[in-house]
Design an enzyme around this catalytic site. Structure first.
Site, mmCIF file in Angstrom:
data_model
loop_
_atom_site.group_PDB
_atom_site.id
_atom_site.type_symbol
_atom_site.label_atom_id
_atom_site.label_comp_id
_atom_site.label_asym_id
_atom_site.label_seq_id
_atom_site.Cartn_x
_atom_site.Cartn_y
_atom_site.Cartn_z
ATOM 1 N N LYS A 8 0.775 -1.172 -0.091
ATOM 2 C CA LYS A 8 -0.050 -0.771 -0.085
ATOM 3 C C LYS A 8 0.656 1.381 0.092
ATOM 4 O O LYS A 8 1.794 1.003 0.597
ATOM 5 C CB LYS A 8 -0.814 0.028 1.181
ATOM 6 C CG LYS A 8 -2.174 0.969 0.946
ATOM 7 C CD LYS A 8 -2.713 0.034 0.556
ATOM 8 C CE LYS A 8 -4.060 1.094 -0.301
ATOM 9 N NZ LYS A 8 -5.997 0.317 -0.352
HETATM 10 P P1 NAD Z 1 -12.732 8.292 -2.656
HETATM 11 O O1 NAD Z 1 -11.803 9.405 -2.342
HETATM 12 O O2 NAD Z 1 -13.768 8.479 -3.691
HETATM 13 O O3 NAD Z 1 -14.156 8.774 -1.628
HETATM 14 C C1 NAD Z 1 -13.890 8.638 -0.749
HETATM 15 C C2 NAD Z 1 -15.226 9.601 -0.001
HETATM 16 O O4 NAD Z 1 -15.493 9.505 1.896
HETATM 17 C C3 NAD Z 1 -15.384 10.880 -0.196
HETATM 18 O O5 NAD Z 1 -16.771 11.040 -0.491
HETATM 19 C C4 NAD Z 1 -15.448 11.982 1.092
HETATM 20 O O6 NAD Z 1 -15.763 12.999 0.972
HETATM 21 C C5 NAD Z 1 -15.647 10.875 1.814
HETATM 22 N N1 NAD Z 1 -15.214 10.955 3.327
HETATM 23 C C6 NAD Z 1 -14.336 11.378 3.770
HETATM 24 N N2 NAD Z 1 -14.195 11.461 5.241
HETATM 25 C C7 NAD Z 1 -15.532 11.643 5.090
HETATM 26 C C8 NAD Z 1 -15.995 11.636 6.882
HETATM 27 N N3 NAD Z 1 -15.213 11.927 7.942
HETATM 28 N N4 NAD Z 1 -17.231 11.368 6.621
HETATM 29 C C9 NAD Z 1 -17.796 10.888 5.471
HETATM 30 N N5 NAD Z 1 -17.428 10.798 4.624
HETATM 31 C C10 NAD Z 1 -16.407 11.090 4.219
HETATM 32 O O7 NAD Z 1 -12.403 7.301 -2.058
HETATM 33 P P2 NAD Z 1 -12.898 5.513 -2.493
HETATM 34 O O8 NAD Z 1 -11.962 4.828 -3.353
HETATM 35 O O9 NAD Z 1 -14.059 5.687 -2.368
HETATM 36 O O10 NAD Z 1 -12.802 5.030 -0.782
HETATM 37 C C11 NAD Z 1 -13.010 4.208 0.120
HETATM 38 C C12 NAD Z 1 -13.084 3.548 1.216
HETATM 39 O O11 NAD Z 1 -12.845 2.220 0.663
HETATM 40 C C13 NAD Z 1 -11.462 3.568 1.892
HETATM 41 O O12 NAD Z 1 -10.993 3.194 2.919
HETATM 42 C C14 NAD Z 1 -10.341 2.388 0.899
HETATM 43 O O13 NAD Z 1 -9.132 2.283 1.334
HETATM 44 C C15 NAD Z 1 -11.712 2.032 0.068
HETATM 45 N N6 NAD Z 1 -10.656 0.865 -1.447
HETATM 46 C C16 NAD Z 1 -11.285 0.673 -2.400
HETATM 47 C C17 NAD Z 1 -10.932 0.759 -2.784
HETATM 48 C C18 NAD Z 1 -11.043 1.256 -4.775
HETATM 49 O O14 NAD Z 1 -10.877 1.060 -5.648
HETATM 50 N N7 NAD Z 1 -11.015 3.186 -5.241
HETATM 51 C C19 NAD Z 1 -11.006 -0.402 -3.416
HETATM 52 C C20 NAD Z 1 -10.964 -1.063 -2.299
HETATM 53 C C21 NAD Z 1 -11.488 -0.041 -0.580
#
Ligand code: NAD
Length: 477
Positions: free
Chosen positions: A108
């Site tokens: 990561k």
């Molecule tokens: P992203 O940046 O696209 O979205 C995150 C969202 O959460 C945003 O809309 C943001 O405004 C919101 N956010 C941030 N802080 C917040 C808070 N305190 N309260 C409420 N909402 C809040 O990120 P993502 O890619 O969707 O990732 C989200 C989670 O999923 C992370 O834990 C990431 O590790 C996990 N994840 C992502 C992927 C991927 O393919 N993108 C794959 C596996 C896991």
């Protein structure tokens, strides 16, 4: 496991959950420690000249386990990024890849930055410089270490990273495979952007195919009509919410974002909320819903399914007792701390764990990596041949249709539907669906077969640790 007295850090939480599982296993002495520890974490500090002065940034790339290579894991952009977090996320990647049989070790990366504070061209310069630092140490490399998007990054950043690698390795024919989650026109694969959210949907569909599991959560029936609260309407949360409401009949009653939460028991229009956020920078002011400034309190509101899809540690020892959802699916990584996990388990809440729930991203990344290495889009060789063979059957059926007259007829759209060979997107979805079903079935087999396994998370750890251990044993360790 007894509940920890203080809230553990993210990495401690992952280790506590790992320890709970290995206590039920019979690993050779020392192997448990070898699997648990993070192999290496590289910290880099670099300067970029921006707005007339040099700004220094701190980034990390952590490699948890190289039992298989390349190692795989996203790159996160957030001010909260730190070594503990990156190592916890890298460890989860090891277990996740093993669980869904993606042939990678775990890694990561993260950069301490708030991307919203920078212009696009500034972000490009910062990303390229960060990538340069990692590429020259083989911490980005198609054979050794392959990043993907995570919080705060998207296919745009992946495209800059791929280009940077290409510039530094002009004769590497597999250069495109150095990173996944790229745009379709830049070597990506159909269906990657929405893959993690799609995987959350497939995971829930599979869960609801098993009435005993549904009953364990005190629920009944299928997904249709279930009330869902989602935290984080970013890549993962938006796609999950949109598919669940648009295709499975779920009602998205709550959406929690940075600036508060929206609630509407009749159901929110996910696309309208998303459009509002993109236009206004947050959920505040959205019509047709009640807005609460203290967004996190909505996590405690009654619903059938809670989907934390933003940050780690949001369900912790401070609020776990008040969580009412009978089913939590961890779309984010580490949203439930080890202490909260104990409390929720005792309350009878069923948690579909992160290492399974959000594995759709790495699964489709795996398909993208294979596509890049094979230099051909999925389905290109077979599609028309498949159609031609289907044509033979259709002709025979049409002959029968003609012979039998009104006694038997082909269904009106049968010919059109049956003749069409699958395109890349359909193949990706089919591969993802199969992966999510198979991994869930493996987990539930352990969950139901062993009396000492009370939850899906422990079952998931048992399956994946067993596979990592087998891989080490095969290497003679
Ligand atoms: P992203 O940046 O696209 O979205 C995150 C969202 O959460 C945003 O809309 C943001 O405004 C919101 N956010 C941030 N802080 C917040 C808070 N305190 N309260 C409420 N909402 C809040 O990120 P993502 O890619 O969707 O990732 C989200 C989670 O999923 C992370 O834990 C990431 O590790 C996990 N994840 C992502 C992927 C991927 O393919 N993108 C794959 C596996 C896991």
């Amino acid at each position: 496991m007894t509940a920890p007295i203080r809230e553990p850090s993210f990495r401690e939480s992952v280790d506590l959950m790992f320890n709970r599982a290995v206590a039920l296993m019979d690993l050779p002495p020392g192997l448990e420690e070898k699997i648990r520890v993070c192999n290496a974490t590289y910290t880099v500090r670099f300067g970029v000249r921006l707005r007339g002065q040099i700004q220094t940034f701190t980034g990390y790339r952590s490699v948890h386990s190289e039992h298989m290579e390349p190692v795989k894991g996203g790159i996160r952009y957030s001010l909260a990024v730190n070594q503990d977090e990156v190592e916890a996320l890298a460890a989860l990647m090891t277990y996740k890849c093993a669980l869904v049989e993606a042939p990678f070790g775990g890694s990561k990366g993260g950069l301490c930055i708030d991307p919203r504070e920078y212009e696009e061209d500034e972000l490009e310069r910062i990303t390229r410089r960060f990538a340069y630092e990692l590429i020259k140490r083989d911490l980005i490399n198609p054979a050794q270490n392959v990043p993907a998007p995570d919080m705060g990054t998207s296919e745009r950043e992946m495209s800059w990273i791929a280009d940077q690698y290409n510039r530094m390795n002009t004769t590497d024919i597999n250069a495109r495979a150095c990173v996944t989650g790229k745009p379709l026109d830049g070597g990506g694969i159909a269906g990657r952007v929405e893959a993690t959210g799609r995987g959350v949907q497939y995971a829930l569909r599979e869960f609801f195919r098993h009435p005993e599991d549904v009953a364990k959560a005190g629920l009944e029936g299928g997904l249709d009509g279930k009330r869902v609260i989602v935290q984080g309407l970013g890549n993962v949360g938006y796609h999950a919410a949109s598919f669940l409401s648009g295709e499975d009949g779920c009602r998205i009653t709550g959406i929690v974002e940075r600036d508060g939460a929206l609630y509407n028991p009749a159901g929110l229009d996910v696309d309208a909320v998303r459009a509002w956020i993109l236009k206004h920078g947050g959920v505040t002011g959205f019509p047709d819903a009640t807005h609460t400034a203290e967004g996190a309190t909505l996590l405690e509101t009654e619903c059938d399914i809670l989907i934390p899809a933003a940050l780690e540690g949001v369900i912790n020892m401070g609020n776990a007792e008040r969580i009412k959802a009978p089913l939590i699916i961890e779309a984010a990584n580490g949203p439930v701390t080890a202490g909260a996990d104990d409390i929720l388990r005792q309350k009878g809440c069923v948690i579909i764990p992160d290492m399974y729930a959000n594995a759709g991203g790495v699964t489709v990344s795996y398909f993208e990596w294979v596509k890049n290495l094979s230099h051909i889009r999925f389905g290109r060789m077979q599609r028309r041949q498949e159609e031609a063979r289907h044509e033979l059957i259709v002709r025979e059926l049409e002959r029968l249709d003609h012979m039998l007259g009104d006694a038997w007829n082909l269904s009106p759209d049968f010919k059109k539907r049956y003749l069409r060979g699958a395109d890349e997107q359909e193949l990706v979805r089919s591969g993802l669906d199969d992966t999510m079903r198979t991994a869930y079935q493996k987990m539930r087999e352990v969950w139901h077969a062993r009396e000492d396994v009370q939850d899906l998370r422990t079952a998931a750890y048992l399956v994946s640790i067993d596979r990592v251990a087998a891989s080490y044993r095969a290497k003679g360790l």
